[in-house]
Design a protein around this motif. Structure first.
Motif, PDB file in Angstrom:
ATOM      1  N   ALA A 161      79.054  20.561  29.556  1.00  0.00           N
ATOM      2  CA  ALA A 161      79.211  21.445  28.405  1.00  0.00           C
ATOM      3  C   ALA A 161      79.587  22.837  28.899  1.00  0.00           C
ATOM      4  N   VAL A 162      80.235  23.619  28.056  1.00  0.00           N
ATOM      5  CA  VAL A 162      80.605  24.996  28.407  1.00  0.00           C
ATOM      6  C   VAL A 162      79.325  25.813  28.612  1.00  0.00           C
TER       7      VAL A 162
ATOM      8  N   LEU B   9      75.989  16.472  24.855  1.00  0.00           N
ATOM      9  CA  LEU B   9      75.263  17.219  23.836  1.00  0.00           C
ATOM     10  C   LEU B   9      75.273  18.699  24.215  1.00  0.00           C
ATOM     11  N   SER B  10      75.930  19.517  23.400  1.00  0.00           N
ATOM     12  CA  SER B  10      75.942  20.959  23.656  1.00  0.00           C
ATOM     13  C   SER B  10      74.657  21.587  23.108  1.00  0.00           C
TER      14      SER B  10
ATOM     15  N   ILE C 125      74.003  28.411  22.137  1.00  0.00           N
ATOM     16  CA  ILE C 125      75.349  28.893  21.805  1.00  0.00           C
ATOM     17  C   ILE C 125      75.282  29.912  20.677  1.00  0.00           C
ATOM     18  N   ALA C 126      74.546  29.584  19.623  1.00  0.00           N
ATOM     19  CA  ALA C 126      74.434  30.499  18.486  1.00  0.00           C
ATOM     20  C   ALA C 126      73.783  31.811  18.902  1.00  0.00           C
ATOM     21  N   ALA C 127      72.779  31.743  19.784  1.00  0.00           N
ATOM     22  CA  ALA C 127      72.102  32.956  20.254  1.00  0.00           C
ATOM     23  C   ALA C 127      73.054  33.841  21.058  1.00  0.00           C
TER      24      ALA C 127
ATOM     25  N   PRO D 238      71.348  15.065  32.637  1.00  0.00           N
ATOM     26  CA  PRO D 238      70.611  14.434  31.531  1.00  0.00           C
ATOM     27  C   PRO D 238      70.308  15.392  30.378  1.00  0.00           C
ATOM     28  N   TYR D 239      70.181  16.691  30.668  1.00  0.00           N
ATOM     29  CA  TYR D 239      69.901  17.687  29.622  1.00  0.00           C
ATOM     30  C   TYR D 239      71.012  17.708  28.577  1.00  0.00           C
ATOM     31  N   TYR D 240      72.229  17.398  28.997  1.00  0.00           N
ATOM     32  CA  TYR D 240      73.391  17.432  28.106  1.00  0.00           C
ATOM     33  C   TYR D 240      73.818  16.029  27.655  1.00  0.00           C
TER      34      TYR D 240
END
Length: 385
Positions: free
Chosen positions: A123-124, A153-154, A159-161, A309-311
């Motif tokens: 993920a970015v 999974l992003s 991202i919003a923060a 695994p976190y993503y």
């Protein structure tokens, strides 16, 4: 099929692609509702309830849902046509196939699009997002919460923060087609401005409904635009009065809603929001089902597409074929065992991997045995003697 209690769908192969997914009997039965007028007194409260329950699933108090006949793709058109004026900048975070499509849609409506691309399976990063936002003023930032092509999974909350801290005027747009109702999304708390999705994945309804929820901030941006909306069918100018009317209990008409599908959606939403399993328990069930599939795959020596695994998504799993295996000797044999899985989608590695979905009743109702059947199928094909 005279009563819901007596209705059972026909025997069929287990559908475990990343959408459409298995649908509960009561949802399919609701879809078989007798044909109804879309402005009838019986239908109005059903549509109104769907609007309210859609908001609940995203933990929002006042965001505006749009329920429109169409696929999830129509959500991209809504964003591009209503929130981005021609010539304005859009930033697309790329974690797989669907970012390219969203970018193309935005460009079709006249947006100037930049992409920040993550390596396949990643993920970015927040650092990359911050750098891009500091370099240019963007009207919207879009990201695919779960990219169906990679199972990445992003981190929506992070991202919003980052956007709120670095560029608070930029609207945060979450493509949740493969995430809503299988991944936690707290729209208000996290500061997400738009969530777009479709009926056929975590929401457990047959395909055909484009579902988009816009924050009041996004609605304000739409209402303050200087140029006309660049779509007819996707125009919120047309749809906002319709959604408002039905939620308040009166009919309105712009284009015919998919009445039977709304009945099916109502049945599924009722289970999700008012059933025995809470939303929090539903997300936990998806994590548990996901862990079971991924652990079984790892024991068989299968490598996941997500690098960390976190993503890795909780509603689906993407796995590389081991040496000597292809779609032909994996998906075919699974099909012979009554299991429908999906091949690869990412154009750069399309023939190197396959995908499994474990959303909705497959994850939330373990008594069905869907996850057991998938794991047994994988073992039968990949077990080393």
């Amino acid at each position: 099929m005279s009563s819901e209690q007596g209705f059972k769908q026909a025997p069929h192969k287990l559908l475990v692609i990343p959408g459409p997914i298995e649908v509960a009997d009561d949802v399919l039965y609701a879809n078989a509702h007798p044909s109804m007028s879309h402005v009838s007194a019986d239908f109005i409260p059903v549509f109104g309830d769907c609007i309210r329950m859609t908001r609940e699933i995203l933990y929002s108090k006042d965001a505006q849902p749009f329920l429109i006949a169409g696929s999830g793709t129509l959500g991209w058109d809504q964003v591009a046509a209503n929130l981005v004026e021609p010539g304005e900048n859009a930033l697309v975070l790329h974690s797989g196939y669907f970012a390219d499509s969203f970018a193309e849609c935005l460009e079709t409506y006249g947006a100037k699009v930049d992409q920040v691309k993550a390596p396949i399976g990643a993920a970015v990063t927040q650092e990359e997002i911050e750098k891009a936002l500091k370099a240019k003023k963007y009207k919207v930032l879009t990201f695919t919460h779960v990219d169906t092509s990679t199972a990445v999974l992003s981190d929506a909350k992070a991202i919003a923060a980052t956007v709120k801290r670095v560029s608070p005027d930029t609207l945060v747009v979450l493509d949740g087609v493969c995430a809503v109702a299988s991944e936690e999304i707290r729209m208000d708390d996290w500061g997400i401005d738009v969530v777009l999705t479709a009926s056929q994945k975590g929401l457990g309804t047959p395909p055909g409904l484009s579902i988009l929820v816009a924050s009041q901030k996004a609605i304000g941006v739409f209402e303050g635009r200087k140029s006309p909306v660049t779509s007819y069918y996707a125009s919120w100018k047309k749809w906002l009065p319709i959604m408002s009317a039905y939620e308040k209990g009166s009919p309105a008409y712009f284009a015919t809603p998919p009445v039977n599908l709304i009945y099916a959606f109502h049945a599924s939403l009722s289970t999700i929001t008012r059933g025995a399993v809470s939303l929090e328990e539903r997300f936990a069930a998806h994590k548990k089902a996901s862990a079971r599939v991924k652990e079984a795959a790892a024991e068989l020596g299968l490598k996941q597409l997500p690098l960390d695994p976190y993503y890795a998504a909780n509603g689906m799993t993407a796995l590389y074929y081991p040496e000597g295996f292809t779609a032909a000797n994996t998906l075919g044999p699974l099909g012979q065992k009554g299991i429908v899985a999906a091949g690869g989608l990412h154009k750069e590695i399309k023939d190197k991997y396959f995908r499994l979905g474990h959303m909705g009743i497959t994850a939330v109702e373990p008594s069905r045995g869907d996850v057991d059947k998938v794991i047994d199928g994988l073992k039968a094909i990949f077990k080393k003697e």
